[in-house]
Design an enzyme around this catalytic site. Structure first.
Site, PDB file in Angstrom:
ATOM      1  CB  SER A 306     -24.750 -29.278 -24.383  1.00  0.00           C
ATOM      2  OG  SER A 306     -25.260 -29.212 -23.077  1.00  0.00           O
ATOM      3  CG  ASP A 329     -23.332 -22.615 -24.674  1.00  0.00           C
ATOM      4  OD1 ASP A 329     -22.478 -21.876 -24.144  1.00  0.00           O
ATOM      5  OD2 ASP A 329     -24.556 -22.371 -24.621  1.00  0.00           O
ATOM      6  CG  HIS A 384     -27.312 -24.582 -23.810  1.00  0.00           C
ATOM      7  ND1 HIS A 384     -25.939 -24.620 -23.886  1.00  0.00           N
ATOM      8  CD2 HIS A 384     -27.700 -25.873 -23.611  1.00  0.00           C
ATOM      9  CE1 HIS A 384     -25.509 -25.864 -23.721  1.00  0.00           C
ATOM     10  NE2 HIS A 384     -26.554 -26.651 -23.567  1.00  0.00           N
TER      11      HIS A 384
END
Length: 447
Positions: A306, A329, A384
């Site tokens: 992330s 991600d 996610h």
């Protein structure tokens, strides 16, 4: 039997049912399952872990180290939640009472352990490649998962109806990705999972020196965490956007600090590898001298999830010692446009199916190159939160309600991600392992 007695009995029965409902809610969501828990690493090596803090101030670096270890019966696995203050950070973000949140999350996640042995002796078997891992942002608009759950807590005569909205990845920055880090360590890597001090974590800490008056009156208790008695622990919590504040300047500043902290962690490991005595502020039992000449500093990778994925790109731009990067991600928003053409190393984007959107992918594609490998895959059926440990610690329906689980089994998802990661590292760091070649060829048909 009087009317008042009947009403009291009915109230007692109702309260009993509510208590049972509360317990059954958690049981159905978590504790009834025999399969909950962070999966053990699959590599040939047992895994150890320890914590390191360089410089007691907020300007230092702080990380958890995962490494191949000797098998020992004395070593214990540490708690997944290192301290209740990490719950406090989540409570502040959610704007709920700290005591209440501590009860909730201690019940849900308190019993779980890291799949590694605390301070276990390092296992020397050749020089290990190195990975620096960067955690995700505590909470931001693109990954704030909203869930509304009615939970009734009975504390003596007090009952609280708790309805919350939260990003569950806000917690436990240096331990949140233990499944990934332990797997890499089991395959022969040394992994430093950085706990960032840019106020993107739910909580972290540093130390300050006691004032002269504090030293004189002697009222402050000695901290058990530090090797120095004249230090006081100071907690640093997540910093939310102020009302009307523009997001990009803050995130851009944070990603640059995060990259610097990753580089500081690498520099410290380089010193330790060269035999310079490790000045660890934290009180641990690990013998850092055993890491001398244990690392192959020609084989170093950056990895993150992330916001940590953006940190990987920034770190590659700033430090050529990183030979490649893996972005899980990745959230590309914090990166300046001028960063992209300055990155010269191979990058592997491993994306979930449900998180990415066109604008974010287009920023990833700015890193496309005709001469440098820039690879991207998407793992079907994932979300996610398929990468952090939370996906393993909730029951199936609660996990999906809170978007901690995707459509495929969490262990299958992380296994695919880990195998793809190891195959990429094998190619670009020269990690020789025939088994990894086999799994890399097989997993590409499943993503």
């Amino acid at each position: 039997m009087t009317r008042q007695t009947v009403l009291q009995e009915r109230k007692h029965i109702r309260n009993t049912h509510q208590r049972r409902y509360s317990l059954s809610f958690f049981t159905m969501g978590n504790t009834c399952s025999n399969h909950l828990g962070i999966p053990p690493a699959k590599g040939p090596n047992a895994v150890g872990c320890t914590d390191f803090m360089m410089d007691h101030t907020a300007q230092g670096t702080f990380f958890r180290l995962y490494y191949p270890c000797q098998e020992t019966e004395k070593a214990e696995k540490p708690d997944w939640v290192p301290s209740r203050e990490y719950f406090n950070g989540l409570a502040d973000f959610m704007k709920i009472n700290r005591t209440l949140s501590e009860r909730i999350f201690s019940y849900l996640f308190g019993p779980f352990k890291i799949p590694a042995y605390l301070d276990a002796p390092f296992k020397s078997s050749g020089k290990c490649p190195v990975v620096i891992f960067s955690h995700g942002l505590g909470a931001f608009r693109y990954t704030q998962y909203v869930f509304n759950i009615a939970i009734i807590f009975a504390h003596d005569k007090l009952e609280v109806l708790f309805t919350c909205s939260a990003n569950i990845s806000l917690m436990l920055p240096r331990t949140l990705y233990s499944a990934i880090c332990a797997e890499l360590a089991s395959q022969g890597f040394i992994v430093a999972s950085v706990e960032h001090r840019d106020q993107s974590a739910s909580a972290t800490f540093y130390f300050r020196e006691k004032t002269e008056s504090e030293k004189a009156n002697g009222k402050m208790a000695k901290t058990q965490d530090s090797t120095q008695d004249d230090l006081v622990k100071v907690w640093m919590y997540y910093r939310a956007l102020h009302h009307g504040e523009s997001e990009f300047p803050l995130r851009s500043k944070q990603v640059k600090q995060r990259a610097d902290e990753c580089i500081m962690a690498l520099d410290k490991l380089t010193e330790i590898n060269s035999g310079i005595p490790a000045q660890n502020v934290l009180r641990t039992q690990f013998d850092w001298t055993t890491l001398e000449n244990s690392m192959d500093l020609c084989r170093i990778a950056a990895m993150g999830h992330s916001f940590g994925g953006a940190t990987v790109i920034e770190a590659l731009c700033k430090e050529v010692k990183f030979k490649c990067g893996i972005a899980l991600d990745a959230w590309m928003f914090p990166l300046d446009d001028e960063t992209f053409p300055r990155v010269k190393q191979p990058i592997f984007f491993i994306n979930s199916e449900k998180f990415q959107w066109a604008g974010n992918i287009s920023r990833m594609k700015k890193l496309d190159s005709a001469v440098i490998q820039r690879k991207m895959i998407t793992i079907r059926g994932t979300v996610h939160q398929s990468f952090p440990d939370f996906t393993f610690l909730t029951g199936n329906w609660i996990g999906k309600l809170m978007k901690l689980k995707g459509e495929i089994d969490p262990e299958v998802a992380i296994d695919l991600s880990n195998k793809a990661t190891l195959a990429f590292l094998q190619r670009h760091l020269g990690k020789k392992n025939k088994e990894l070649t086999i799994v890399s060829n097989s997993c590409q048909h499943q993503v």
